[in-house]
Design a protein around this motif. Structure first.
Motif, PDB file in Angstrom:
ATOM      1  N   TYR A  63      -7.894  27.173  64.688  1.00  0.00           N
ATOM      2  CA  TYR A  63      -6.814  27.999  65.240  1.00  0.00           C
ATOM      3  C   TYR A  63      -5.501  27.231  65.374  1.00  0.00           C
ATOM      4  O   TYR A  63      -4.458  27.843  65.596  1.00  0.00           O
ATOM      5  CB  TYR A  63      -7.235  28.572  66.587  1.00  0.00           C
ATOM      6  N   ASP A  64      -5.562  25.906  65.235  1.00  0.00           N
ATOM      7  CA  ASP A  64      -4.337  25.111  65.229  1.00  0.00           C
ATOM      8  C   ASP A  64      -3.722  25.004  63.835  1.00  0.00           C
ATOM      9  O   ASP A  64      -2.671  24.379  63.679  1.00  0.00           O
ATOM     10  CB  ASP A  64      -4.617  23.705  65.760  1.00  0.00           C
ATOM     11  N   LYS A  65      -4.374  25.605  62.843  1.00  0.00           N
ATOM     12  CA  LYS A  65      -3.913  25.506  61.452  1.00  0.00           C
ATOM     13  C   LYS A  65      -3.744  26.889  60.817  1.00  0.00           C
ATOM     14  O   LYS A  65      -3.923  27.053  59.611  1.00  0.00           O
ATOM     15  CB  LYS A  65      -4.907  24.681  60.630  1.00  0.00           C
ATOM     16  N   VAL A  66      -3.401  27.862  61.621  1.00  0.00           N
ATOM     17  CA  VAL A  66      -3.309  29.246  61.130  1.00  0.00           C
ATOM     18  C   VAL A  66      -2.305  29.361  59.987  1.00  0.00           C
ATOM     19  O   VAL A  66      -2.607  29.929  58.923  1.00  0.00           O
ATOM     20  CB  VAL A  66      -2.946  30.198  62.280  1.00  0.00           C
ATOM     21  N   ASP A  67      -1.100  28.850  60.168  1.00  0.00           N
ATOM     22  CA  ASP A  67      -0.073  28.979  59.127  1.00  0.00           C
ATOM     23  C   ASP A  67      -0.492  28.281  57.849  1.00  0.00           C
ATOM     24  O   ASP A  67      -0.249  28.789  56.742  1.00  0.00           O
ATOM     25  CB  ASP A  67       1.257  28.414  59.622  1.00  0.00           C
ATOM     26  N   GLN A  68      -1.111  27.132  57.981  1.00  0.00           N
ATOM     27  CA  GLN A  68      -1.561  26.381  56.807  1.00  0.00           C
ATOM     28  C   GLN A  68      -2.617  27.154  56.022  1.00  0.00           C
ATOM     29  O   GLN A  68      -2.580  27.219  54.789  1.00  0.00           O
ATOM     30  CB  GLN A  68      -2.126  25.040  57.272  1.00  0.00           C
ATOM     31  N   ILE A  69      -3.566  27.747  56.725  1.00  0.00           N
ATOM     32  CA  ILE A  69      -4.629  28.496  56.058  1.00  0.00           C
ATOM     33  C   ILE A  69      -4.062  29.739  55.388  1.00  0.00           C
ATOM     34  O   ILE A  69      -4.422  30.065  54.245  1.00  0.00           O
ATOM     35  CB  ILE A  69      -5.725  28.850  57.075  1.00  0.00           C
ATOM     36  N   ARG A  70      -3.185  30.429  56.063  1.00  0.00           N
ATOM     37  CA  ARG A  70      -2.571  31.607  55.455  1.00  0.00           C
ATOM     38  C   ARG A  70      -1.759  31.221  54.225  1.00  0.00           C
ATOM     39  O   ARG A  70      -1.739  31.956  53.229  1.00  0.00           O
ATOM     40  CB  ARG A  70      -1.697  32.314  56.491  1.00  0.00           C
ATOM     41  N   SER A  71      -1.107  30.075  54.256  1.00  0.00           N
ATOM     42  CA  SER A  71      -0.334  29.629  53.105  1.00  0.00           C
ATOM     43  C   SER A  71      -1.237  29.309  51.920  1.00  0.00           C
ATOM     44  O   SER A  71      -0.939  29.694  50.783  1.00  0.00           O
ATOM     45  CB  SER A  71       0.496  28.399  53.481  1.00  0.00           C
ATOM     46  N   LEU A  72      -2.340  28.624  52.152  1.00  0.00           N
ATOM     47  CA  LEU A  72      -3.280  28.327  51.064  1.00  0.00           C
ATOM     48  C   LEU A  72      -3.779  29.608  50.414  1.00  0.00           C
ATOM     49  O   LEU A  72      -3.859  29.719  49.186  1.00  0.00           O
ATOM     50  CB  LEU A  72      -4.469  27.526  51.590  1.00  0.00           C
ATOM     51  N   HIS A  73      -4.119  30.586  51.246  1.00  0.00           N
ATOM     52  CA  HIS A  73      -4.605  31.860  50.709  1.00  0.00           C
ATOM     53  C   HIS A  73      -3.512  32.561  49.914  1.00  0.00           C
ATOM     54  O   HIS A  73      -3.770  33.089  48.821  1.00  0.00           O
ATOM     55  CB  HIS A  73      -5.084  32.740  51.864  1.00  0.00           C
ATOM     56  N   ALA A  74      -2.293  32.552  50.422  1.00  0.00           N
ATOM     57  CA  ALA A  74      -1.186  33.208  49.724  1.00  0.00           C
ATOM     58  C   ALA A  74      -0.881  32.537  48.397  1.00  0.00           C
ATOM     59  O   ALA A  74      -0.400  33.193  47.460  1.00  0.00           O
ATOM     60  CB  ALA A  74       0.058  33.207  50.615  1.00  0.00           C
ATOM     61  N   GLN A  75      -1.163  31.247  48.289  1.00  0.00           N
ATOM     62  CA  GLN A  75      -0.931  30.521  47.042  1.00  0.00           C
ATOM     63  C   GLN A  75      -2.038  30.771  46.005  1.00  0.00           C
ATOM     64  O   GLN A  75      -1.953  30.276  44.880  1.00  0.00           O
ATOM     65  CB  GLN A  75      -0.827  29.022  47.325  1.00  0.00           C
ATOM     66  N   GLY A  76      -3.067  31.491  46.386  1.00  0.00           N
ATOM     67  CA  GLY A  76      -4.114  31.852  45.432  1.00  0.00           C
ATOM     68  C   GLY A  76      -5.313  30.938  45.410  1.00  0.00           C
ATOM     69  O   GLY A  76      -6.168  31.058  44.528  1.00  0.00           O
ATOM     70  N   HIS A  77      -5.408  30.041  46.379  1.00  0.00           N
ATOM     71  CA  HIS A  77      -6.588  29.193  46.473  1.00  0.00           C
ATOM     72  C   HIS A  77      -7.705  29.967  47.177  1.00  0.00           C
ATOM     73  O   HIS A  77      -7.438  30.831  48.017  1.00  0.00           O
ATOM     74  CB  HIS A  77      -6.265  27.906  47.221  1.00  0.00           C
ATOM     75  N   THR A  78      -8.932  29.667  46.818  1.00  0.00           N
ATOM     76  CA  THR A  78     -10.082  30.321  47.431  1.00  0.00           C
ATOM     77  C   THR A  78     -10.508  29.535  48.663  1.00  0.00           C
ATOM     78  O   THR A  78     -10.518  28.307  48.651  1.00  0.00           O
ATOM     79  CB  THR A  78     -11.229  30.433  46.419  1.00  0.00           C
ATOM     80  N   ILE A  79     -10.873  30.254  49.715  1.00  0.00           N
ATOM     81  CA  ILE A  79     -11.277  29.639  50.973  1.00  0.00           C
ATOM     82  C   ILE A  79     -12.666  30.152  51.332  1.00  0.00           C
ATOM     83  O   ILE A  79     -12.922  31.354  51.325  1.00  0.00           O
ATOM     84  CB  ILE A  79     -10.272  29.954  52.089  1.00  0.00           C
ATOM     85  N   GLY A  80     -13.572  29.220  51.615  1.00  0.00           N
ATOM     86  CA  GLY A  80     -14.936  29.579  51.948  1.00  0.00           C
ATOM     87  C   GLY A  80     -15.397  28.936  53.241  1.00  0.00           C
ATOM     88  O   GLY A  80     -14.683  28.141  53.860  1.00  0.00           O
ATOM     89  N   SER A  81     -16.615  29.267  53.637  1.00  0.00           N
ATOM     90  CA  SER A  81     -17.197  28.794  54.890  1.00  0.00           C
ATOM     91  C   SER A  81     -17.944  27.482  54.695  1.00  0.00           C
ATOM     92  O   SER A  81     -18.657  27.285  53.698  1.00  0.00           O
ATOM     93  CB  SER A  81     -18.164  29.843  55.443  1.00  0.00           C
ATOM     94  N   HIS A  82     -17.808  26.598  55.688  1.00  0.00           N
ATOM     95  CA  HIS A  82     -18.530  25.317  55.706  1.00  0.00           C
ATOM     96  C   HIS A  82     -19.174  25.099  57.079  1.00  0.00           C
ATOM     97  O   HIS A  82     -19.408  23.960  57.476  1.00  0.00           O
ATOM     98  CB  HIS A  82     -17.539  24.193  55.373  1.00  0.00           C
ATOM     99  N   THR A  83     -19.446  26.185  57.776  1.00  0.00           N
ATOM    100  CA  THR A  83     -19.975  26.256  59.146  1.00  0.00           C
ATOM    101  C   THR A  83     -18.879  25.984  60.165  1.00  0.00           C
ATOM    102  O   THR A  83     -17.817  25.466  59.845  1.00  0.00           O
ATOM    103  CB  THR A  83     -21.162  25.309  59.430  1.00  0.00           C
ATOM    104  N   TRP A  84     -19.166  26.323  61.416  1.00  0.00           N
ATOM    105  CA  TRP A  84     -18.201  26.116  62.487  1.00  0.00           C
ATOM    106  C   TRP A  84     -18.007  24.630  62.788  1.00  0.00           C
ATOM    107  O   TRP A  84     -16.900  24.127  62.840  1.00  0.00           O
ATOM    108  CB  TRP A  84     -18.653  26.844  63.750  1.00  0.00           C
ATOM    109  N   SER A  85     -19.100  23.885  62.964  1.00  0.00           N
ATOM    110  CA  SER A  85     -18.996  22.517  63.480  1.00  0.00           C
ATOM    111  C   SER A  85     -19.458  21.446  62.508  1.00  0.00           C
ATOM    112  O   SER A  85     -19.654  20.304  62.911  1.00  0.00           O
ATOM    113  CB  SER A  85     -19.817  22.389  64.764  1.00  0.00           C
TER     114      SER A  85
END
Length: 235
Positions: A63-85
């Protein structure tokens, strides 16, 4: 670790994949973020697309990296799950696996409005119970890898470069490479060395959903519009 042969296993509708399918394509994947170097990695891909398997609370709270994650997605990179912890899910019971997945899914839905359908298990460890839970939750694919740069295992920059040199020497063999977005030398030394050479050798840098060709799919389930951070967005 390098897996010598393609591996596919289906259980409860989930496929376990350890290599790309499309000749001349390579998927560079980056685990353990979000942290400080994701955009540097995206820049180093030189127009190519990457895949980032994110945790919820590992190096930093998602939650401290919201803008960064949204930017990666907007750039067309794929984002997947690697578990919470970054948990070894083969050590957890069914409730524990569900908790690790659900907490991160909640973060994805809040940040992107999307639920992830692609998963990478920490340490590459997967078992039948985890596959059952993943299938029950609607996941489509579990990704291992064909080549490991060793960046998170303490291997040298030269070792990681050598992994890429070996790949280049075998073009156009499809490859699925494990890197980590939390390692600064990956962002600032290894990728700036490897990416121009991969592209010069004829490799197309793509995300994992692309490198599977017709076996790939949209790696998310659309849930709704992204949310607005509030007091409930914490780790």
């Amino acid at each position: 670790m390098t897996f010598a042969a393609p591996l596919e296993k289906k259980q409860n509708g989930v496929e376990v994949i350890n290599n790309c399918y499309q000749s001349g394509q390579i998927a560079l994947t980056f685990d353990d973020g979000p942290w400080n170097y994701e955009q540097d990695i995206a820049n180093a891909l030189n127009g190519g697309k990457g895949t980032f398997f994110l945790n919820g609370n590992n190096y930093e709270c998602i939650y401290d990296k919201v803008d960064q994650i949204r930017s990666l997605h907007a750039q067309g990179h794929t984002i997947g799950s690697h578990t919470w912890s970054h948990a070894d899910i083969t050590t957890l019971d069914e409730a524990g696996i569900n908790d690790e997945l659900e907490r991160l899914e909640t973060a994805f839905i809040r940040i992107l409005g999307l639920k992830p359908l692609y998963f990478r298990p920490p340490y590459g460890n997967i078992n039948d119970l985890a596959l059952k839970v993943l299938g029950d939750r609607g996941y489509k694919k579990v990704f291992l890898w064909s080549d490991d740069t060793g960046d998170a295992s303490g291997e040298s920059v030269d070792y990681s470069k050598g992994v890429y040199d070996n790949i280049i020497n075998n073009v156009p063999s499809p490859r699925l490479v494990l890197d980590h977005s939390t390692i600064p030398t990956t962002a600032f030394e290894v990728l700036p060395y490897a990416v121009p050479r991969l592209q010069g050798a004829g490799y197309q840098l793509v995300a994992v959903d692309t490198c599977l060709g017709s076996s790939g799919e949209w790696p998310y389930e659309w849930v709704g519009e992204p949310g607005t951070p509030d007091g409930s967005w914490y780790c």
